[in-house]
Write a protein that holds these residues in place. Structure first.
Motif, short mmCIF file in Angstrom:
data_model
loop_
_atom_site.label_atom_id
_atom_site.label_comp_id
_atom_site.label_asym_id
_atom_site.label_seq_id
_atom_site.Cartn_x
_atom_site.Cartn_y
_atom_site.Cartn_z
N PHE A 326 0.82 -1.21 0.00
CA PHE A 326 0.00 0.00 0.00
C PHE A 326 0.85 1.26 0.00
N HIS A 327 2.04 1.19 0.61
CA HIS A 327 2.89 2.37 0.74
C HIS A 327 3.39 2.87 -0.61
N GLN A 328 3.35 2.03 -1.65
CA GLN A 328 3.84 2.45 -2.96
C GLN A 328 2.87 3.37 -3.68
N SER A 329 1.62 3.34 -3.28
CA SER A 329 0.58 4.10 -3.99
C SER A 329 0.51 5.53 -3.49
N GLY A 332 -0.95 5.72 -0.03
CA GLY A 332 -0.08 5.46 1.10
C GLY A 332 1.00 6.51 1.32
N SER A 333 1.51 7.08 0.22
CA SER A 333 2.64 8.00 0.35
C SER A 333 2.41 9.34 -0.34
N GLY A 337 4.57 8.56 -3.63
CA GLY A 337 4.21 7.26 -4.19
C GLY A 337 4.83 7.06 -5.56
#
Length: 460
Positions: A326-329, A332-333, A337
């Motif tokens: 999720f952090h890649q999107s 998330g970031s 992202g």
């Protein structure tokens, strides 16, 4: 311009309210809120807008008058295609996507999102089976957006900055790609170069061999091509690209995957395309869904900008569904992202899930065979019209190129006559004298015969 005042539908539009909001944030002006937007993307002054419609009655009247000018393609006989097609949408698909369980939720708790996450997992699983690729992201806005994001994935994976694409691409799709290719950072800028194609959009392998090199991040091809040609050299193209260390991105219309080899079997590293043929009506004004898929390679997975759905065993030994990486999107970031993605098309993932489940493998094969037959009939019908040239009549899917140069008429006047005199939408213009006509399972043999007769009447 009229004097500044609160808009009736924008409660925070008054000067006093804006001052209160800024004071709460500890700001003197709004500039810090928009610091990330480059100056070149901003307007220096407000546009000269017409006066506000200050009553709901006026607004409703204006919208009805505007919409009344529209002429829906589905109300007439339509041969429009090129990326948005008139496919049959089973009634149960509309029923499912209209249910409140899918229509209203955006984000909730892990427990309330469980059913939706399972449906999303079914979408990625079924589409992955069609593509013969294990990893499928949740849909982005369009085919063009999927291509742009996949191209940037290729740049990050290879460290290279050249992208080779077919010269015969949908102009709108190419425009979206060009938007993604640009970057203020020279190291992140993609140089998009067009490879010559044949008369129906298939890449010239000899020309590709002369253009490819150690600085190419990826080669992109479409199967079927925008002009309808089925890419019979896809495997050879992949070998050529891989020999140079480049990735291969395949653009795919999934409705053909019951009759042609999937990109995973032809050596593609990434696949992109549209999910519009999978239970989504023709419409405008919003995304119709694009997909990105690949092998289940951790290195590639680490570059996905989309939401990715997965399953896992729960603490009580059961199966659970949820989001991974999720952090890649951008959810998330945010701006850190991998790329920006939004949720305007996630409902269409539900539609596609229902549609693919209804058809099954045999249904996709039947659909593909029917469209192939209708396409061949359309090509023969167009070629039989005096003065019309069809460069290729076989090996086509959905789209047929017709050249009207021999008739002495241009595409615009022919299409206008077809619509005014015969209540039908003709093909999409490629240039002054060439157009792409499209058929799907919604077109009967009688419909195609009617087009042939109408063209002969218009050109007589």
């Amino acid at each position: 311009m009229t004097s500044r005042r609160a808009h009736p539908f924008m409660p925070n539009d008054t000067a006093a309210r804006q001052a209160e909001l800024l004071a709460t944030l500890g700001l003197d002006n709004v500039e810090p809120l928009f610091a990330q937007i480059p100056a070149a993307h901003r307007q220096s002054a407000l546009p000269d807008l017409p006066p506000a419609l200050t009553s709901e009655v006026e607004l409703a009247r204006y919208l009805k008058q505007t919409l009344a000018r529209n002429r829906p393609a589905t109300d007439s006989l339509s041969f429009l295609g090129g990326g948005i097609w008139q496919h049959h949408v089973p009634a149960v698909v509309d029923e499912i996507v209209g249910r409140s369980e899918f229509l209203t939720p955006v984000w909730g708790t892990p427990s309330s999102d469980f059913g939706r996450n399972q449906a999303w997992f079914e979408f990625t699983s079924q589409l992955g089976a069609l593509l013969q690729m294990e990893l499928v992201g949740l849909p982005v806005y369009s085919w063009g957006a999927a291509l742009g994001q996949a191209a940037r994935m290729a740049l990050r994976l290879t460290g290279r900055q050249r992208l080779l694409v077919p010269a015969a691409m949908c102009p709108q799709r190419r425009a979206v790609l060009d938007g993604y290719a640009g970057s203020a950072d020279p190291a992140l800028h993609l140089v998009v170069e067009a490879v010559p194609c044949d008369a129906v959009g298939r890449i010239d392998l000899a020309a590709l061999a002369g253009m490819i090199g150690a600085d190419v991040a990826a080669v992109y091809y479409e199967n079927p091509a925008w002009m309808g040609g089925l890419e019979t050299s896809a495997a050879a193209l992949a070998e050529l690209a891989h020999a140079a260390g480049a990735l291969v991105i395949a653009g795919v219309d999934p409705s053909c995957l019951g009759v042609i080899a999937p990109p995973g079997a032809l050596g593609a590293d990434l696949a992109v395309g549209t999910i519009q043929p999978l239970g989504i009506h023709m419409h405008a004004g919003g995304g119709v869904g694009g997909f990105i898929a690949s092998a289940d390679d951790p290195r590639i997975a680490a570059e996905y900008p989309t939401l990715l759905n997965s399953l896992a065993t729960t603490v009580d030994g059961r199966m659970g569904f949820g989001l991974m990486l999720f952090h890649q999107s951008s959810y998330g970031s945010r701006e850190l992202g991998k790329d920006w993605t939004g949720n305007s098309t996630y409902l269409w993932a539900i539609a596609a899930t229902a549609y693919m489940a209804l058809l099954g493998p045999e249904g996709f094969a039947e659909l593909g065979r029917l469209i192939l037959a209708r396409t061949a009939l359309l090509a023969d019908t167009l070629a039989a019209v005096p003065g019309v040239t069809v460069p290729v009549t076989r090996g086509l899917f959905k789209e047929v190129v017709a050249d009207f140069a021999g008739t002495g008429r241009d595409v615009a006047s022919i299409n206008a006559a077809l619509l005014d005199r015969h209540d039908m939408f003709g093909g999409i213009a490629i240039d002054t004298h060439r157009a792409i006509f499209a058929v799907t399972e919604c077109h009967s043999e009688a419909d195609i015969a009617r087009l042939g007769a109408a063209l002969q009447a218009v050109l007589a």
